[in-house]
Motif scaffolding. Structure first.
Motif, short mmCIF file in Angstrom:
data_model
loop_
_atom_site.label_atom_id
_atom_site.label_comp_id
_atom_site.label_asym_id
_atom_site.label_seq_id
_atom_site.Cartn_x
_atom_site.Cartn_y
_atom_site.Cartn_z
N MET A 77 -19.47 -4.68 11.16
CA MET A 77 -19.38 -2.94 10.82
C MET A 77 -20.81 -2.91 10.20
N VAL A 78 -21.35 -2.07 10.46
CA VAL A 78 -21.86 -0.70 9.33
C VAL A 78 -22.01 -0.37 8.47
N GLN A 79 -22.34 -0.62 7.03
CA GLN A 79 -22.13 -0.13 5.90
C GLN A 79 -22.82 0.88 5.95
N TYR A 80 -22.37 2.33 4.76
CA TYR A 80 -23.46 3.68 4.66
C TYR A 80 -23.53 3.66 3.39
N ILE A 81 -25.07 4.37 3.22
CA ILE A 81 -24.91 3.96 1.44
C ILE A 81 -25.77 5.58 1.46
N ALA A 82 -24.71 6.56 0.33
CA ALA A 82 -25.69 7.54 0.94
C ALA A 82 -26.82 7.64 -0.84
N ASN A 83 -27.82 7.79 -0.03
CA ASN A 83 -28.83 7.97 -1.42
C ASN A 83 -28.66 9.38 -2.01
N ILE A 84 -28.82 8.96 -2.99
CA ILE A 84 -29.07 10.57 -4.49
C ILE A 84 -30.10 10.37 -4.84
N GLY A 85 -30.82 9.42 -4.57
CA GLY A 85 -32.24 9.75 -5.79
C GLY A 85 -32.01 10.27 -6.59
N PHE A 86 -32.69 11.23 -6.22
CA PHE A 86 -32.81 12.92 -8.05
C PHE A 86 -32.83 13.61 -7.59
N ASN A 87 -31.51 13.50 -6.41
CA ASN A 87 -30.59 14.89 -6.60
C ASN A 87 -30.02 15.56 -6.79
N VAL A 135 -30.74 2.98 16.68
CA VAL A 135 -31.39 1.58 17.34
C VAL A 135 -30.76 1.16 16.14
N GLY A 136 -31.24 0.76 14.88
CA GLY A 136 -30.42 0.56 14.28
C GLY A 136 -29.68 -0.36 14.68
N ILE A 137 -28.37 0.72 14.72
CA ILE A 137 -26.77 0.40 15.14
C ILE A 137 -27.14 -1.05 16.45
N PHE A 176 -22.46 13.76 10.25
CA PHE A 176 -23.29 12.32 10.30
C PHE A 176 -22.17 10.91 10.71
N ILE A 177 -21.01 10.62 9.40
CA ILE A 177 -20.64 9.70 9.97
C ILE A 177 -19.73 9.23 10.35
N LYS A 178 -19.20 10.40 11.20
CA LYS A 178 -18.50 10.21 12.48
C LYS A 178 -19.33 10.33 13.88
N LYS A 179 -20.64 10.45 13.33
CA LYS A 179 -21.55 10.65 15.00
C LYS A 179 -22.27 8.29 15.18
N MET A 180 -22.35 8.09 13.53
CA MET A 180 -23.20 6.65 13.63
C MET A 180 -21.42 5.85 14.02
N LYS A 181 -20.39 6.28 13.50
CA LYS A 181 -19.28 5.60 13.74
C LYS A 181 -18.99 5.28 15.38
N GLU A 182 -19.07 6.45 15.89
CA GLU A 182 -18.43 7.15 17.24
C GLU A 182 -20.11 6.48 18.37
N VAL A 183 -21.30 5.81 17.86
CA VAL A 183 -21.82 4.68 18.13
C VAL A 183 -21.87 3.67 17.54
N GLU A 184 -21.53 2.90 17.23
CA GLU A 184 -20.63 1.60 16.66
C GLU A 184 -18.96 1.74 17.79
N LYS A 185 -18.40 2.63 18.05
CA LYS A 185 -17.38 2.28 18.90
C LYS A 185 -17.98 2.27 20.49
N ILE A 186 -19.23 2.83 20.63
CA ILE A 186 -19.91 2.79 21.93
C ILE A 186 -19.88 1.57 22.21
N LEU A 187 -21.44 0.80 21.43
CA LEU A 187 -21.46 -0.67 21.33
C LEU A 187 -20.71 -1.65 21.55
N TRP A 188 -19.20 -1.45 20.80
CA TRP A 188 -18.00 -2.70 21.40
C TRP A 188 -17.75 -2.23 22.76
N ILE A 189 -17.43 -1.54 22.82
CA ILE A 189 -17.43 -1.43 23.86
C ILE A 189 -17.76 -1.89 25.35
N TRP A 190 -19.09 -1.71 25.19
CA TRP A 190 -20.08 -1.68 26.06
C TRP A 190 -20.38 -3.45 25.58
N LYS A 191 -20.54 -4.29 24.90
CA LYS A 191 -19.82 -5.39 24.76
C LYS A 191 -19.44 -6.12 25.48
#
Length: 231
Positions: A1-11, A174-176, A210-225
């Motif tokens: 499962m992918v982990q999601y990092i919020a890059n605050i940087g100097f923001n 592509v990474g997922i 953003f998180i929702k979209k990426m998790k949908e990609v993950e879900k589709i990938l698992w279904i495909w596998k």
């Protein structure tokens, strides 16, 4: 499962309340952890030790992990008493003494890698071991992504992540699909704020999307596998 990092940087703009607000929203909207910077090229620290303690106490209270990017020995010493994780920036990737010092102070290290030769990246792996989390920063230039996928396929124990400074999610998808471990995204409270990175960052109303979209990609990938098992 992918982990999601919020890059605050100097923001965070050196504001403790802004930093705490960002952490709260990130936690609520589904990020797993956050990264931030504390020292600019001018040598000025954005937070003093009391403010940093307040930030880490707050993160602990809301059960959300946050880690720094340390550029020098002073910043390493500044943060080592507050967290067990540190990112080594691109500028320090060839500084063996600095890397070894960071290893002596932090339990977990994240390498921020960009446009380095594949041989040098592999040497980091052999020199510092698979117990370290290696973090790969991609900027959609093709070479970075190819190197990342090469390493991911060659070393099963090597943890790799992908970061893009663009608002597009193409490289993340592509990474997922290639079993990436981490995805990092720049975030801010408002893209209109002063600073270099705000314009490339997600605003609060976009975090969850953003998180929702990426998790949908993950879900589709698992279904495909799963479907491929029955072919």
């Amino acid at each position: 499962m992918v982990q999601y990092i919020a890059n605050i940087g100097f923001n965070h703009n050196g504001d403790v309340n802004c930093m705490k607000t960002i952490l709260k929203i990130c936690k609520e909207e589904g990020f797993d952890l956050a990264k931030f910077n504390i020292k600019k090229d001018t040598g000025k620290f954005e937070f003093d030790i009391f403010e940093l303690t307040e930030i880490y106490d707050y993160a602990k209270n809301i059960k959300f992990k946050v880690y720094p990017c340390c550029f020098d020995i002073v910043s390493v010493n500044y943060l080592s008493g507050l967290t067990d994780t540190c990112e080594i920036p691109i500028e320090k990737m060839h500084d063996t003494d600095f890397i070894n010092y960071v290893k002596s102070k932090f339990k977990k290290i994240i390498f921020d890698i960009n446009n380095l030769d594949i041989d040098y990246i592999e040497n980091l792996f052999y020199s510092h071991g698979p117990f370290l989390t290696m973090y790969y920063t991609g900027n959609n230039n093709g070479k970075n992504l190819k190197n990342l996928l090469f390493l991911k396929n060659k070393y099963a124990r090597l943890k790799l992540g992908l970061c893009s400074d663009k608002l597009s999610n193409l490289s993340n998808i592509v990474g997922i699909t290639n079993n990436i471990d981490y995805i990092q995204k720049n975030i801010t409270l408002c893209r209109d704020l002063n600073g270099d990175n705000h314009v490339y960052a997600l605003e609060p109303n976009e975090y969850r999307q953003f998180i929702k979209k990426m998790k949908e990609v993950e879900k589709i990938l698992w279904i495909w596998k799963d479907l491929k098992k029955y072919k």
